[in-house]
Design an enzyme around this catalytic site. Structure first.
Site, PDB file in Angstrom:
ATOM      1  N   ASP A   1       4.196  38.258  16.543  1.00 56.43           N
ATOM      2  CA  ASP A   1       2.835  37.704  16.544  1.00 56.43           C
ATOM      3  C   ASP A   1       2.370  37.360  15.137  1.00 56.43           C
ATOM      4  O   ASP A   1       1.848  36.280  14.897  1.00 56.43           O
ATOM      5  CB  ASP A   1       1.842  38.704  17.162  1.00 56.43           C
ATOM      6  CG  ASP A   1       2.027  38.868  18.663  1.00 56.43           C
ATOM      7  OD1 ASP A   1       2.938  38.231  19.221  1.00 56.43           O
ATOM      8  OD2 ASP A   1       1.258  39.639  19.266  1.00 56.43           O
TER       9      ASP A   1
ATOM     10  N   ASP B   1       1.784  16.629  28.303  1.00 58.16           N
ATOM     11  CA  ASP B   1       1.884  17.113  29.678  1.00 58.16           C
ATOM     12  C   ASP B   1       3.338  17.447  30.009  1.00 58.16           C
ATOM     13  O   ASP B   1       4.233  16.652  29.740  1.00 58.16           O
ATOM     14  CB  ASP B   1       1.350  16.015  30.612  1.00 58.16           C
ATOM     15  CG  ASP B   1       1.348  16.456  32.064  1.00 58.16           C
ATOM     16  OD1 ASP B   1       1.325  17.683  32.306  1.00 58.16           O
ATOM     17  OD2 ASP B   1       1.374  15.572  32.933  1.00 58.16           O
TER      18      ASP B   1
ATOM     19  N   SER C   1       4.637  35.792  24.984  1.00 57.70           N
ATOM     20  CA  SER C   1       4.213  36.437  23.745  1.00 57.70           C
ATOM     21  C   SER C   1       4.505  35.572  22.531  1.00 57.70           C
ATOM     22  O   SER C   1       3.875  35.728  21.492  1.00 57.70           O
ATOM     23  CB  SER C   1       4.976  37.741  23.547  1.00 57.70           C
ATOM     24  OG  SER C   1       4.551  38.691  24.444  1.00 57.70           O
TER      25      SER C   1
ATOM     26  N   GLU D   1       6.781  42.923  19.218  1.00 56.46           N
ATOM     27  CA  GLU D   1       5.588  42.122  19.520  1.00 56.46           C
ATOM     28  C   GLU D   1       4.752  41.887  18.265  1.00 56.46           C
ATOM     29  O   GLU D   1       4.367  40.755  17.971  1.00 56.46           O
ATOM     30  CB  GLU D   1       4.747  42.868  20.570  1.00 56.46           C
ATOM     31  CG  GLU D   1       3.514  42.138  21.020  1.00 56.46           C
ATOM     32  CD  GLU D   1       3.861  40.913  21.865  1.00 56.46           C
ATOM     33  OE1 GLU D   1       4.382  41.109  22.958  1.00 56.46           O
ATOM     34  OE2 GLU D   1       3.608  39.787  21.411  1.00 56.46           O
TER      35      GLU D   1
ATOM     36  N   ASP E   1      -0.726  22.123  35.878  1.00 58.44           N
ATOM     37  CA  ASP E   1       0.036  22.866  36.888  1.00 58.44           C
ATOM     38  C   ASP E   1       0.080  24.324  36.479  1.00 58.44           C
ATOM     39  O   ASP E   1      -0.127  24.661  35.310  1.00 58.44           O
ATOM     40  CB  ASP E   1       1.453  22.287  37.020  1.00 58.44           C
ATOM     41  CG  ASP E   1       2.189  22.295  35.699  1.00 58.44           C
ATOM     42  OD1 ASP E   1       2.543  23.388  35.217  1.00 58.44           O
ATOM     43  OD2 ASP E   1       2.398  21.206  35.115  1.00 58.44           O
TER      44      ASP E   1
ATOM     45  N   GLY F   1       0.029  16.201  35.051  1.00 59.15           N
ATOM     46  CA  GLY F   1      -1.300  16.822  35.032  1.00 59.15           C
ATOM     47  C   GLY F   1      -1.190  18.335  34.985  1.00 59.15           C
ATOM     48  O   GLY F   1      -0.096  18.897  34.816  1.00 59.15           O
TER      49      GLY F   1
END
Ligand SMILES: *[C@@H]1O[C@H](CO)[C@@H](O)[C@H](O)[C@H]1NC(C)=O
Ligand SMILES: *[C@@H]1O[C@H](CO)[C@@H](O)[C@H](O)[C@H]1NC(C)=O
Ligand SMILES: *[C@@H]1O[C@H](CO)[C@@H](O)[C@H](O)[C@H]1NC(C)=O
Ligand SMILES: *[C@@H]1O[C@H](CO)[C@@H](O)[C@H](O)[C@H]1NC(C)=O
Ligand SMILES: *[C@@H]1O[C@H](CO)[C@@H](O)[C@H](O)[C@H]1NC(C)=O
Length: 568
Positions: free
Chosen positions: A282, A521, A478, A278, A544, A542
């Site tokens: 990152d 979108d 992540s 992680e 969701d 749109g």
């Protein structure tokens, strides 16, 4: 013998009687999941009375309605105060707990053998009081029994029953930390064996800095470099460290075609331990997208950590006079494992961070809609109305990226909070989704009036990373959070250094009202819920609850940001 038993019984009845005479006690977090029910941690024996422990008293803060109004005023484009963020001191002055609250809590502690002046320290606004106590002191204060708990070699002391506080202090405290909550096991997303297998099967690991820069039209855009007031950060917990040599190698391999830094500007807390997936992911991706922008690695907690690392971090943020403009966090818990008073207080801390002009971005979770006893299972802090939750996408053809389009990925965390109401900034979009979606799941699985999440998304599969100097890969939201965060940092860099404006701050009011024009979108892809693929929600035109408003298009996102920052 009978006599003795009777005496004992009388004695315990007398104790109960005298407690209630001396004063009623109140449970502050009757709804908190107890440590013994935590799925990952195992309860061991009773803690020793003289073992050291830390308690964090979260004192009730003032003017919370004014704080929320202020947050929205500085974060909503078109508002007269848009972009006029508060300093840390101004936030402190607004919300600091009343004298009555400090007095009540100190008097309680002073009345026991916990010395506030010797064993406790306040944050600068006095909203948190942290005390070094013994297990026996903590047990007496809170009327609980502490047990050792173990997970993967990590140990933590937690109570096996709900704590109580005297009625006189109940109104002055939001909760007491260090008693119940335990961190989740971090997901280990992939390893080098899996990497080799994927490569051998011809899986195209599409995501590396240059392909992401191309996908999101970042091109060679970068930040203003070292002398820069614009700072970005990743927050890490649970033994997740990065290795400087991995970052250097990653940038050597993937950092061609754009100016970048190969070193972290500042490490806050510790960074001494094995490289974690992680942490490596990152730091590598926030610095590859938010390139040439000083980056802080903010680590909290160690392996033998008897604290709640997320709470310790929140406390440290509240106690810091300057904080980065963007913070990416890939950490979350099931909403149902946390008490409502705790989450409400964390929300207040998020509002304070937003009022200071910092964007908080959280990975939305990797279980789609989630499932527990035939109900969807949202993840907090992603469901907090005061953060930006980042969901995940994939490319439709993993084998041929040239022919593929981006779509929602089945594990992308999303749905509706069971605790927090739909936020005003998203009301129109969420209503539209609910009224137009062709295949909504059974309504008994979720609360359609809850805060809908995620807000946005980014690619979450096939990320190339370097860990322990070897290539590996990662997937999960992540991956999406640092990627989206880095792009927001680029926008901030232009606003701050290119145009003398302030940063974007809390993003959601901007994103739902204007920023969506700078997002692509996503209208395909369904998430998993209680069952396989397709049992959660589906992406539609749109907003969701799989991909939110969509994935970034850097040039138009920047254009929208410049536009809203120039009006007035
Ligand atoms: C608690 O004790 C400390 C000294 O240990 C003192 O400074 C403080 O005024 C006391 N507070 C109250 C409310 O009694
Ligand atoms: C808050 O920061 C100050 C220094 O800036 C420090 O003295 C104090 O102990 C900190 N409080 C906590 C609870 O960490
Ligand atoms: C790596 O993944 C493979 C395949 O899933 C698994 O068998 C192996 O135990 C993992 N190795 C480590 C060190 O986690
Ligand atoms: C960092 O880790 C070392 C060794 O584990 C420890 O002694 C030290 O107190 C830690 N520092 C911080 C700031 O957590
Ligand atoms: C929805 O779920 C409820 C509770 O599990 C069940 O009784 C009902 O039959 C389900 N409805 C449909 C349309 O599947």
């Amino acid at each position: 013998m009978m006599q003795a038993i009777e005496l004992l019984l009388t004695a315990s009845v007398a104790l109960i009687c005298c407690n209630s005479v001396l004063g009623a006690r109140v449970r502050l977090e009757a709804d908190q999941l107890l440590a013994k029910h935590h799925p990952d941690w195992k309860q061991l024996g009773l803690a020793k009375p003289d073992d050291d422990h830390k308690l964090v008293f979260a004192l009730r803060q003032s003017n919370l309605i004014a704080l929320e109004e202020k947050l929205l005023a500085v974060s909503t484009p078109g508002s007269p105060q848009y972009g006029q963020f508060l300093s840390a001191d101004q936030v402190d002055a607004l919300v600091r707990p009343s004298r009555a609250s400090l007095h009540a809590v100190e008097e309680w502690l002073n009345g026991t053998d916990v010395s506030v002046s010797q064993s406790c320290k306040y944050t600068k606004a006095h909203e948190f009081l942290e005390c070094d106590v013994t297990v026996s002191q903590a047990s007496q204060l809170l009327q609980v029994s502490f047990y050792q708990h173990e997970m993967d070699g990590a140990l933590a002391l937690r109570a096996n029953n709900h704590y109580t506080v005297p009625a006189e202090v109940a109104d002055h405290l939001d909760f007491v930390g260090g008693v119940h909550r335990l961190p989740h096991r971090q997901q280990r997303l992939a390893n080098s064996t899996q990497y080799a297998i994927a490569k051998a099967h011809g899986v195209n690991l599409q995501a590396e800095p240059s392909s992401l820069r191309e996908l999101y039209k970042v091109g060679s855009s970068v930040g203003a470099g070292e002398e820069n007031k614009n700072i970005q950060s990743v927050a890490q917990f649970s033994d997740e460290y990065y290795h400087a040599t991995d970052l250097t190698k990653f940038m050597e391999k993937y950092g061609t075609g754009f100016t970048h830094m190969s070193k972290v500007a500042k490490v806050i807390g510790n960074n001494s331990g094995e490289a974690g997936l992680e942490a490596s992911l990152d730091i590598e991706y926030i610095m590859a997208l938010g390139a040439n922008i000083p980056t802080y690695f903010w680590y909290t907690g160690g392996k033998h950590e008897d604290q709640e690392p997320f709470l310790v971090w929140i406390k440290a943020v509240a106690n810091s006079s300057t904080i980065p403009n963007v913070i990416s966090v890939s950490y979350g818990d099931h909403e149902d494992s946390l008490s409502i008073p705790y989450m409400q207080r964390i929300n207040v801390e998020f509002q304070k961070i937003g009022a200071r002009g910092t964007s908080l971005l959280f990975a939305s979770g990797d279980s789609g809609a989630g499932c527990f006893e035939q109900h969807f299972r949202p993840s907090f802090p992603a469901t907090s109305p005061y953060v930006t939750a980042v969901g995940g996408t994939t490319l439709s053809s993993a084998l041929d990226s040239s022919a593929s389009t981006e779509m929602g990925v089945s594990f992308s965390g999303g749905g509706f909070s069971n605790v927090f109401q739909r936020a005003a900034y998203q009301a129109t979009d969420v209503k539209k989704f609910l009224s137009t979606s062709q295949n909504l799941p059974n309504q008994s699985c979720y609360d359609k009036n809850g805060r809908g999440f995620p807000d946005v998304s980014a690619l979450a599969t096939g990320y190339e990373i370097i860990i322990d100097l070897t290539p590996s890969f990662a997937y999960g939201t992540s991956c999406a959070a640092p990627t989206f965060s880095g792009i927001i940092s680029l926008v901030n860099d232009q606003l701050i250094n290119g145009h003398g404006k302030t940063a974007l701050g809390f993003l959601n009011p901007f994103l739902y009202a204007h920023g969506f024009a700078g997002l692509t979108d996503m209208a395909h892809g369904c998430s998993q819920g209680c069952g396989d693929y397709n049992t959660g929600f589906c992406s539609t035109a749109g907003w969701d609850p799989v991909t939110g408003l969509g994935t970034p298009q850097y040039p138009t996102l920047l254009e929208e940001a410049l536009r809203v920052k120039s009006v007035r």
